[in-house]
Design an enzyme around this catalytic site. Structure first.
Site, PDB file in Angstrom:
ATOM      1  CD  GLU A 120      -3.124  -0.936   2.133  1.00  0.00           C
ATOM      2  OE1 GLU A 120      -3.096   0.034   2.918  1.00  0.00           O
ATOM      3  OE2 GLU A 120      -4.020  -1.801   2.163  1.00  0.00           O
ATOM      4  CG  HIS A 237      -9.186   6.736   1.438  1.00  0.00           C
ATOM      5  ND1 HIS A 237      -9.198   6.445   0.095  1.00  0.00           N
ATOM      6  CD2 HIS A 237      -8.574   5.680   2.037  1.00  0.00           C
ATOM      7  CE1 HIS A 237      -8.625   5.266  -0.113  1.00  0.00           C
ATOM      8  NE2 HIS A 237      -8.231   4.798   1.056  1.00  0.00           N
ATOM      9  NE  ARG A 282      -4.619   5.860   2.611  1.00  0.00           N
ATOM     10  CZ  ARG A 282      -5.166   5.056   3.506  1.00  0.00           C
ATOM     11  NH1 ARG A 282      -5.570   5.559   4.665  1.00  0.00           N
ATOM     12  NH2 ARG A 282      -5.312   3.777   3.258  1.00  0.00           N
ATOM     13  CG  HIS A 341     -10.066   7.006   5.410  1.00  0.00           C
ATOM     14  ND1 HIS A 341     -11.057   6.065   5.213  1.00  0.00           N
ATOM     15  CD2 HIS A 341      -8.911   6.308   5.568  1.00  0.00           C
ATOM     16  CE1 HIS A 341     -10.523   4.849   5.244  1.00  0.00           C
ATOM     17  NE2 HIS A 341      -9.224   4.968   5.482  1.00  0.00           N
ATOM     18  NE  ARG A 376      -4.907   5.927   8.992  1.00  0.00           N
ATOM     19  CZ  ARG A 376      -5.355   4.939   8.222  1.00  0.00           C
ATOM     20  NH1 ARG A 376      -4.910   3.703   8.404  1.00  0.00           N
ATOM     21  NH2 ARG A 376      -6.241   5.175   7.281  1.00  0.00           N
TER      22      ARG A 376
END
Length: 524
Positions: A120, A237, A282, A341, A376
């Site tokens: 990811e 997100h 992100r 998110h 994060r």
């Protein structure tokens, strides 16, 4: 109003963090009772853990290590991750996955029987343990729920909502006001209160989280005197499925890990031609999606080639969400939007959940343990919920009810009316979302002030104010916080710290606040 005395920890929240704490809070030498878990809905409902698609990040492969995982965690956090906290988290990666597997979590396995891992964004190596492609959260939590229901030391109320914290004259938290079905509010006393109340997604008009999660635990902890860290950092997100649903279904980042690409309405790549461009952190990807939508080009996630016919069994949750909306992702790109998110900020807590207020613990998304910083790292949230939740449960189980002293008056919080809540959510998305500036944030704070006059007991306004004030005072761009009027990062990364204080400090109290109720940025 009933008065209930519980001998063990009172845990508010039934997600992965809360139930992990409860499972570890077995009766010991210091108390007779186990854990009381209070959640406003049936377990598996209305908690973000069950909605997590990607999986749980942990160093599980021979090439990986907790050190490398911690390095990636620090890199994603844009200078605000606390190194010791990151190491405390990543060193517990494998043991947390193995503990969950032992409870029955059906992690995907490779041909040798080891944990299968995927890549990811912002991870240097594949390290995300998945379940069924995109079903990790629900599968993991289902195993934990089954274990909690079978545990004799855990009592569960599935109709209880946190309405306030009970404190004594010394400031120690002694219990909580819990609203039960029918509107009755009970006083529940316990040696420790553990907040596992989730994030703030419901404060935003577009969110991938249950819309009932609106930062009320955060706000009540602040009002009880707890220190709040970096509330302005809200992760958006980039690939919420844009089909007009509230909350918005999520298209997991693992799709981009498999090669899906973000494109505009003409098919042009949003982030460039490089195959790894869509796996940037992100905040970068979210801004690209936001910009494409803002200038009318549209934003879409094209997985027709990367996944195609494999969608139904490789990513069943995303496939089902798309098909329910009349969209076949095997042949058509998925319309996407940036959505609230995850909240990186929260209640200051150590890796055992202790806050700055005696008797009060915080775990999971409502806590700020120093591991997420300004942005994060993908799939670290489930790891934190399990690893630190277990530690908090053991620590809270050692708390004993202190001697009786006078109690402070406790008032129950109330909800905003639906129309006012809709107005707040729209303003939060517009002014405290992907792109922020002074004018917008000032307008947002003015709206919060206006709503607070007729609805002073609506603590969601306190949560929104913490985010807005933090964003206004951070005159730079860093991680999930982007200021169009201050697009560069300052040379030194500094935390925002907020704490209720009876003294108006010179660092920026809210204008017009009454003494004893001012919100200040006490450290920048």
């Amino acid at each position: 109003m009933a008065r209930i005395r519980h001998e063990g920890p009172l845990i508010i929240g039934g997600g992965l963090a809360g139930l992990s704490a409860a499972l570890e809070a077995a009766p010991g030498q210091n108390h007779k009772g186990g854990a009381l878990v209070v959640t406003p809905d049936l377990l598996l409902n209305a908690c973000s853990s069950a909605w997590a698609q990607g999986g749980l990040a942990a160093a599980l492969s021979p090439k990986d290590s907790a050190v490398l995982h911690a390095k990636d965690t620090e890199g994603a956090g844009a200078g605000l991750v606390e190194p010791e906290a990151a190491r405390a988290l990543t060193e517990r990666g494998r043991e947390t996955v193995e503990w969950l597997a032992a409870l029955g979590a059906p992690f995907d396995r490779d041909e040798t029987g080891g944990f299968s891992v995927s890549l990811e964004a912002a991870h240097s190596l594949p390290r995300v343990a998945r379940v069924g492609g995109d079903g990790a959260g629900r599968a993991i939590l289902s195993a934990v729920v089954a274990a909690a229901r079978a545990s004799k030391h855990i009592e569960i109320w599935e109709d209880g909502r946190l309405r306030g914290l009970i404190q004594d004259a010394d400031g120690r938290v002694r219990g909580a006001l819990i609203e039960r079905s029918g509107g009755r509010v009970d006083e529940v006393f316990a040696p420790a209160v553990v907040l596992a109340t989730g994030g703030v997604g419901g404060l935003y008009e577009v969110t991938t989280n249950p819309s009932a999660l609106r930062g009320e635990g955060l706000a009540l902890a602040y009002e009880a005197g707890a220190e709040i860290l970096d509330p302005e950092f809200v992760q958006l997100h980039p690939t919420a499925i844009d089909v007009g649903l509230d909350p918005a279904p999520l298209a997991t980042e693992a799709l981009r890990g498999e090669g899906a690409r973000l494109v505009d309405g003409t098919g042009a790549y949003l982030l460039g031609d490089h195959p790894d461009a869509d796996l940037a952190p992100r905040d970068i990807v979210a801004r690209a999606v936001h910009a494409a939508r803002a200038d009318g080009r549209g934003a879409f996630l094209d997985a027709t080639k990367a996944v195609g016919e494999a969608f139904p069994h490789e990513f069943p949750a995303v496939f089902a969400a798309c098909m329910r909306a009349g969209l076949d992702p095997r042949v058509s790109p998925i319309p996407v939007a940036a959505a609230a998110h995850y909240h990186m900020g929260g209640i200051v807590a150590d890796d055992e959940g202790r806050t700055t207020v005696p008797g009060l613990y915080a775990i999971g998304e409502c806590a700020a343990t120093g591991v997420h910083g300004a942005n994060r790292l993908a799939s670290n949230s489930l790891l934190e919920a399990g690893a630190f939740g277990r530690r908090a449960g053991r620590a809270a189980a050692q708390e004993v009810q202190p001697p009786k002293v006078a109690l402070k008056p406790a008032r129950a919080s109330k909800d905003l009316p639906l129309e006012a809540m809709a107005e707040l959510r729209a303003a939060m998305s517009r002014f405290a979302g992907v792109v922020r500036d002074e004018a917008g944030l000032t307008a947002l704070i003015a709206l919060i002030d206006r709503l607070a006059k007729p609805y002073p007991e609506a603590v969601v306004l306190t949560a929104a104010r913490l985010i807005a004030e933090g964003a206004l005072n951070r005159r730079e761009s860093r991680g999930g916080h982007f200021r169009a009027d201050h697009p560069d990062s300052l040379p030194t990364a500094e935390h925002t710290r907020m704490r209720l204080t009876p003294v108006i400090l010179p660092c920026g109290a809210v204008e017009g606040a009454e003494p004893g109720s001012c919100l200040t940025v006490s450290e920048r």
